[in-house]
Design a protein around this motif. Structure first.
Motif, PDB file in Angstrom:
ATOM      1  N   ALA A  92     -23.022 -85.300 -12.272  1.00  0.00           N
ATOM      2  CA  ALA A  92     -22.823 -83.875 -12.023  1.00  0.00           C
ATOM      3  C   ALA A  92     -24.146 -83.163 -11.780  1.00  0.00           C
ATOM      4  O   ALA A  92     -24.262 -82.333 -10.868  1.00  0.00           O
ATOM      5  CB  ALA A  92     -22.089 -83.242 -13.204  1.00  0.00           C
ATOM      6  N   ARG A 152     -10.702 -81.745 -14.574  1.00  0.00           N
ATOM      7  CA  ARG A 152     -10.499 -80.317 -14.298  1.00  0.00           C
ATOM      8  C   ARG A 152     -11.091 -79.459 -15.413  1.00  0.00           C
ATOM      9  O   ARG A 152     -11.666 -78.389 -15.151  1.00  0.00           O
ATOM     10  CB  ARG A 152      -9.009 -80.034 -14.110  1.00  0.00           C
ATOM     11  CG  ARG A 152      -8.469 -80.498 -12.762  1.00  0.00           C
ATOM     12  CD  ARG A 152      -7.065 -79.977 -12.518  1.00  0.00           C
ATOM     13  NE  ARG A 152      -6.075 -80.746 -13.244  1.00  0.00           N
ATOM     14  CZ  ARG A 152      -5.432 -81.797 -12.744  1.00  0.00           C
ATOM     15  NH1 ARG A 152      -5.693 -82.222 -11.517  1.00  0.00           N
ATOM     16  NH2 ARG A 152      -4.524 -82.436 -13.456  1.00  0.00           N
ATOM     17  N   GLU A 161     -14.884 -79.460 -14.947  1.00  0.00           N
ATOM     18  CA  GLU A 161     -15.271 -78.536 -13.876  1.00  0.00           C
ATOM     19  C   GLU A 161     -15.299 -77.105 -14.385  1.00  0.00           C
ATOM     20  O   GLU A 161     -16.214 -76.344 -14.063  1.00  0.00           O
ATOM     21  CB  GLU A 161     -14.293 -78.672 -12.705  1.00  0.00           C
ATOM     22  CG  GLU A 161     -14.393 -80.000 -11.973  1.00  0.00           C
ATOM     23  CD  GLU A 161     -13.188 -80.271 -11.091  1.00  0.00           C
ATOM     24  OE1 GLU A 161     -13.256 -81.214 -10.271  1.00  0.00           O
ATOM     25  OE2 GLU A 161     -12.168 -79.544 -11.209  1.00  0.00           O
ATOM     26  N   VAL A 174     -18.220 -75.262 -11.894  1.00  0.00           N
ATOM     27  CA  VAL A 174     -18.082 -75.689 -10.509  1.00  0.00           C
ATOM     28  C   VAL A 174     -16.648 -75.486 -10.053  1.00  0.00           C
ATOM     29  O   VAL A 174     -15.742 -75.302 -10.864  1.00  0.00           O
ATOM     30  CB  VAL A 174     -18.503 -77.158 -10.314  1.00  0.00           C
ATOM     31  CG1 VAL A 174     -19.947 -77.355 -10.697  1.00  0.00           C
ATOM     32  CG2 VAL A 174     -17.606 -78.094 -11.121  1.00  0.00           C
ATOM     33  N   THR A 209     -14.058 -80.492  -7.524  1.00  0.00           N
ATOM     34  CA  THR A 209     -15.409 -81.003  -7.256  1.00  0.00           C
ATOM     35  C   THR A 209     -15.558 -82.448  -7.700  1.00  0.00           C
ATOM     36  O   THR A 209     -16.133 -83.275  -6.995  1.00  0.00           O
ATOM     37  CB  THR A 209     -16.470 -80.138  -7.961  1.00  0.00           C
ATOM     38  OG1 THR A 209     -16.375 -78.795  -7.473  1.00  0.00           O
ATOM     39  CG2 THR A 209     -17.865 -80.670  -7.696  1.00  0.00           C
ATOM     40  N   PHE A 210     -15.020 -82.780  -8.870  1.00  0.00           N
ATOM     41  CA  PHE A 210     -15.166 -84.124  -9.421  1.00  0.00           C
ATOM     42  C   PHE A 210     -13.852 -84.899  -9.403  1.00  0.00           C
ATOM     43  O   PHE A 210     -13.647 -85.803 -10.201  1.00  0.00           O
ATOM     44  CB  PHE A 210     -15.703 -84.053 -10.855  1.00  0.00           C
ATOM     45  CG  PHE A 210     -17.003 -83.333 -10.974  1.00  0.00           C
ATOM     46  CD1 PHE A 210     -18.083 -83.699 -10.189  1.00  0.00           C
ATOM     47  CD2 PHE A 210     -17.165 -82.287 -11.866  1.00  0.00           C
ATOM     48  CE1 PHE A 210     -19.291 -83.024 -10.282  1.00  0.00           C
ATOM     49  CE2 PHE A 210     -18.361 -81.614 -11.984  1.00  0.00           C
ATOM     50  CZ  PHE A 210     -19.429 -81.985 -11.183  1.00  0.00           C
ATOM     51  N   THR A 237     -18.803 -72.821  -7.372  1.00  0.00           N
ATOM     52  CA  THR A 237     -19.992 -73.665  -7.355  1.00  0.00           C
ATOM     53  C   THR A 237     -21.183 -72.902  -6.783  1.00  0.00           C
ATOM     54  O   THR A 237     -22.303 -73.012  -7.282  1.00  0.00           O
ATOM     55  CB  THR A 237     -19.740 -74.929  -6.521  1.00  0.00           C
ATOM     56  OG1 THR A 237     -18.633 -75.647  -7.073  1.00  0.00           O
ATOM     57  CG2 THR A 237     -20.963 -75.835  -6.507  1.00  0.00           C
TER      58      THR A 237
END
Length: 508
Positions: free
Chosen positions: A56, A320, A323, A328, A332-333, A354
């Motif tokens: 990250a 989630r 994030e 962010v 994103t991840f 973000t």
């Protein structure tokens, strides 16, 4: 004036109070261990880590620093500061920014070596603040260095602090290392790597610390103090749960390998009567010999169902949450990468959260670079390495990853048609000052009305040394910042005349 004290006599231990609480010290150590892939929750059952903290911070560092540029203008002094930035700071900036995200901050410290200014950066656990201003800016600190010599470990403390009479002093002390803490004092001269350091240096006319702290902008959730915290300070338990769940997810696959259950009389036996399992002879499946009588088939198949969907959904829920905790945008991840093409405007809208996080970190980066330039300026004066002169630091991070630059350019072009001064458009587009933009405009004026002829959506055509990318940053975090205008006044001299004869990492 710069004064030096005896090199071979160790100073008495200085009394310093670390402004960080014990909770903060423990949290920093935990953040650094997580970042290094050594979390304290690793067990024999869950020995591995996703190291999502490193992933990250690396991702956000790329967004933050991808378009960083630094220029210093105004004089020969400015050129020297810019040269140090270009040679010593920018190549390391991304690594330092990522480390700051992990530990909450890093510190940049210039020093003189071989007649030149060099710059090193230290992690949050390699220094501690001892004085700070009401707004949380560190004004005095102690820097740590561990080194092994012979059969013993040693610890060096380098203290930077302002003096009561308006000066600035640096203290160098060496100790035997007692499990990371200072033990018996020793002479710097006895340690070859520290032999050239001066134990005590005092200088006059130093208005700012000779170091700069790059700190993260997030609120402290550890002890509520003004000390900076890690990007994932609020997500430590989520990272732990992710590692454990992912370990179970991997085990689900390895434990679900196909198994054949055999009767013992279906296996070949060794001389001692033990069964020889097929996987011992290179078979791929797992075989389990059981004694279930002589009736029925000599073997049976057992292949358990894999609960992949349930595990993936659990991992997604934790991602989630991660994030949300790290600021962010959702997705994103995510483990799933969407293949649908989207427009630049849709990217801007989707990644707005973000963007705000990156923008805040860029602002902190600008402040740190401004402070570092001031420290370099002071070092140049103290060592008389460049003539005095005014300087202006311009820091540009860029944000074309997020912004729809073509749309923004068209909007500003229309404002020019409605009467906005065209040099404002040029200053934004070329990331320069209004004065430079006005000079560029003067070169392109027509004989009739002095206007710029631009077709809709077309960039202005002019030579500024290098072609500008029409998608290179627009607004927001990408606005150029002019920082740290100052006049590097009178140069300090060593007591008795001349400049210091010896350069070192710790002394002025």
């Amino acid at each position: 004036m710069v004064q030096f004290w005896n090199k071979k006599k160790p100073l008495p231990p200085a009394e310093h109070e670390d402004l960080r609480s014990s909770e903060m010290q423990e949290a920093i150590a935990q953040w650094e261990d997580i970042f290094s892939g050594r979390p304290d929750w690793a067990t024999p059952k869950h020995p591995d880590t996703l190291n999502l903290a490193s992933a990250a911070t690396r991702y956000l560092t790329r967004l933050t620093c991808a378009e960083l540029s630094v220029q210093c203008r105004g004089s020969a002094r400015a050129a020297r500061i810019g040269e140090v930035m270009e040679r010593q700071v920018l190549p390391q900036f991304s690594a330092a920014m990522q480390q700051a995200m992990a530990g909450g901050c890093v510190v940049w410290k210039p020093y003189v070596a071989d007649g030149n200014i060099s710059v090193e950066w230290l992690r949050a656990d390699e220094f501690y603040p001892i004085e700070q201003s009401p707004d949380g800016r560190v004004t005095a600190a102690v820097f740590l260095e561990h080194r092994r010599f012979g059969e013993r470990d040693y610890l060096r403390l380098e203290t930077h602090r302002p003096t009561k009479d308006g000066g600035y002093e640096i203290l160098q002390q060496a100790f035997e290392d007692e499990n990371g803490a200072p033990g018996k004092p020793v002479s710097l001269y006895d340690i070859p790597a520290w032999r050239e350091l001066v134990p005590h240096v005092k200088a006059e006319h130093v208005e700012a610390p000779l170091f700069a702290v790059l700190r993260m902008p997030f609120a402290n959730t550890v002890d509520g103090s003004a000390q900076p915290v890690s990007l994932y300070a609020s997500a430590v338990s989520t990272l732990r749960d992710l590692d454990r769940l992912y370990g179970d997810y991997r085990f689900e696959f390895s434990s679900a390998r196909r198994k054949l259950i055999l009767r013992e009389d279906a296996l070949r036996l060794r001389a001692d009567g033990s069964a020889i399992l097929p996987q011992e002879e290179g078979a791929a499946d797992v075989y389990l010999p059981l004694d279930f009588g002589t009736e029925g088939a000599p073997f049976g198949d057992y292949t358990p169902a894999i609960r992949e969907a349930q595990y993936r959904e659990g991992i997604h829920e934790l991602l989630r949450l991660y994030e949300l905790q790290t600021g962010v945008s959702p997705g994103t991840f995510s483990l799933d990468e969407g293949g649908k093409a989207i427009t630049a405007t849709e990217v801007l809208s989707k990644d707005r959260k973000t963007y705000y996080t990156v923008h805040e970190m860029q602002q902190q980066g600008k402040e740190a670079l401004k402070d570092l330039a001031a420290a370099i300026d002071a070092m140049l004066s103290l060592y008389r390495l460049a003539p005095s002169g005014k300087w202006e630091l311009c820091v540009e991070f860029g944000d074309s990853v997020f912004e729809d630059t073509a749309t923004e350019f068209e909007r500003r072009r229309q404002l020019v048609e409605l009467g906005m001064r065209p040099e404002l458009l040029l200053a934004w587009y070329f990331k320069t000052t209004e004065e430079d933009a006005a000079a560029m405009l003067h070169q392109t004026k027509g004989e009739d009305n002095g206007s710029i002829d631009m077709d809709a959506g077309t960039a202005p055509r002019m030579d500024r040394g290098a072609a500008a990318d029409p998608h290179a940053g627009a607004g927001g975090a990408g606005h150029s910042e002019s920082a740290a205008r100052r006049d590097a006044g009178g140069e300090a001299q060593k007591s008795g005349g001349g400049s210091p004869e010896r350069s070192d990492r710790g002394g002025i």
